[in-house]
Design a protein around this motif. Sequence first.
Motif, PDB file in Angstrom:
ATOM      1  N   PRO A 169       0.842  -1.202   0.000  1.00  0.00           N
ATOM      2  CA  PRO A 169       0.000   0.000   0.000  1.00  0.00           C
ATOM      3  C   PRO A 169       0.876   1.251   0.000  1.00  0.00           C
ATOM      4  CG  PRO A 169      -0.784  -1.590   1.617  1.00  0.00           C
ATOM      5  CD  PRO A 169       0.536  -2.087   1.147  1.00  0.00           C
ATOM      6  N   LYS A 170       0.369   2.307  -0.605  1.00  0.00           N
ATOM      7  CA  LYS A 170       1.155   3.540  -0.740  1.00  0.00           C
ATOM      8  C   LYS A 170       0.596   4.711   0.064  1.00  0.00           C
ATOM      9  CE  LYS A 170       2.884   2.434  -5.375  1.00  0.00           C
ATOM     10  NZ  LYS A 170       2.937   2.876  -6.803  1.00  0.00           N
ATOM     11  N   ARG A 171      -0.717   4.666   0.362  1.00  0.00           N
ATOM     12  CA  ARG A 171      -1.356   5.798   1.040  1.00  0.00           C
ATOM     13  C   ARG A 171      -2.189   5.243   2.204  1.00  0.00           C
ATOM     14  NH1 ARG A 171      -1.327  10.579  -1.343  1.00  0.00           N
ATOM     15  NH2 ARG A 171      -3.308  11.178  -0.343  1.00  0.00           N
ATOM     16  N   VAL A 172      -1.675   5.459   3.408  1.00  0.00           N
ATOM     17  CA  VAL A 172      -2.216   4.774   4.581  1.00  0.00           C
ATOM     18  C   VAL A 172      -2.789   5.767   5.592  1.00  0.00           C
ATOM     19  CG1 VAL A 172      -1.677   3.190   6.483  1.00  0.00           C
ATOM     20  CG2 VAL A 172      -0.493   2.958   4.268  1.00  0.00           C
ATOM     21  N   VAL A 173      -3.956   5.428   6.147  1.00  0.00           N
ATOM     22  CA  VAL A 173      -4.515   6.143   7.291  1.00  0.00           C
ATOM     23  C   VAL A 173      -4.501   5.192   8.482  1.00  0.00           C
ATOM     24  CG1 VAL A 173      -6.619   7.114   8.312  1.00  0.00           C
ATOM     25  CG2 VAL A 173      -5.961   7.735   5.979  1.00  0.00           C
ATOM     26  N   THR A 174      -3.914   5.628   9.594  1.00  0.00           N
ATOM     27  CA  THR A 174      -3.926   4.840  10.833  1.00  0.00           C
ATOM     28  C   THR A 174      -4.946   5.433  11.791  1.00  0.00           C
ATOM     29  OG1 THR A 174      -2.063   6.175  11.648  1.00  0.00           O
ATOM     30  CG2 THR A 174      -1.547   4.029  10.669  1.00  0.00           C
ATOM     31  N   MET A 175      -5.664   4.549  12.492  1.00  0.00           N
ATOM     32  CA  MET A 175      -6.810   4.983  13.281  1.00  0.00           C
ATOM     33  C   MET A 175      -6.588   4.972  14.794  1.00  0.00           C
ATOM     34  SD  MET A 175      -9.266   5.603  10.994  1.00  0.00           S
ATOM     35  CE  MET A 175     -10.954   5.042  11.186  1.00  0.00           C
ATOM     36  N   ASN A 176      -5.467   4.451  15.251  1.00  0.00           N
ATOM     37  CA  ASN A 176      -5.178   4.434  16.696  1.00  0.00           C
ATOM     38  C   ASN A 176      -3.678   4.531  16.913  1.00  0.00           C
ATOM     39  OD1 ASN A 176      -7.703   2.281  16.420  1.00  0.00           O
ATOM     40  ND2 ASN A 176      -7.939   3.726  18.110  1.00  0.00           N
ATOM     41  N   GLN A 177      -3.290   5.002  18.083  1.00  0.00           N
ATOM     42  CA  GLN A 177      -1.889   5.309  18.353  1.00  0.00           C
ATOM     43  C   GLN A 177      -0.954   4.116  18.204  1.00  0.00           C
ATOM     44  OE1 GLN A 177      -1.196   7.509  21.914  1.00  0.00           O
ATOM     45  NE2 GLN A 177       0.983   7.096  21.956  1.00  0.00           N
TER      46      GLN A 177
END
Length: 331
Positions: free
Chosen positions: A59-67
């Motif tokens: 993957p090239k474009r990542v959103v993380t949702m928790n610390q």
Amino acid sequence: MSRRTPALIAAAVLLPLALTACSTPEGDEPTGNKAAAKSDGFPYTVTNCGVTTTYKAPPKRVVTMNQHVTEIMLELGLTKSLVGTAYLDDKVLPKYAKDYAAVPVIAKEYPSYEQVLASNPDFVYGGYSSAFTVGDGRGREAFKKAGIETRLNTESCAKADTPMETLYEEIREVGRTFGVTDRAEAWIKQAKADNAATAKKLKDLKALPVFVYDSGDKTAFTAGGKGIGNELITRAGGTNIFADLDKSFGDASWENVVARKPEAIVIYDYGATTVAQKKKRLLDDPALKDVPAIKNKRFAVMPLSDAVLGVRVPAAVEKLAAQLHPAATTP
């Protein structure tokens, strides 16, 4: 507590640990795939919390949702892949501060589905099952329909009692997914060495009965026996007095706290209620006055982000051991 409420735990985070058959080993691919497989390890197929995905490339474009999943990405050197992040429990470690500052924070808590899409990700990584709450429009299937792959930290779905191995597998699978296997394996090797060093210091010591106080007034919200929090206590030279609670987190009665006579209390530090306020609540409760830990004012403190399945765990074991057994761990 919005991410780890009892209802949430009962729904999806009840029985952490032990990834069985989570990923397809390189040597187990069908014969036809071997010839087509790239030298960099792709395509790669992994089953994560019931969702099977084949990656043809990282993957090239990542959103993380928790610390804790954000810190996994940063530890593996994947800052440039992050296009958005959300929901801190406390401050990121100083070693990650510069890289974290370079990542857009798209929401203070959980972003909406639309906010996530606005970052144009091809991958969303959630730390708690609540990151993918269907009722809030953020179900994994909804992201899949939008062409976005997802991963959920496996503490939310693993079903056996080997949490440290689950952590190693989490790091290994993320490393494979992003094509940084060497970095992941190097981290695992160092983590195993750190854990072994702490265990050597504590060899032959008597385990200390420990009560974890996360939060709560009418009842005590505490660490149960299924999860990395319980293993942290065990590896740090303690015995979790609520290890018989068959979940990662859950409620316990104050009567049981008294009856089980903890000799130390571990306070989880996060959120609006300070450690000092939590200590005061415990020390001022007349029902707890005869608890050994209260009588001796024997407290240890851990940031919540140390007590979940992430890259802080080996160091957290050592830090907790130093608080529970200072004489044994002082150089």
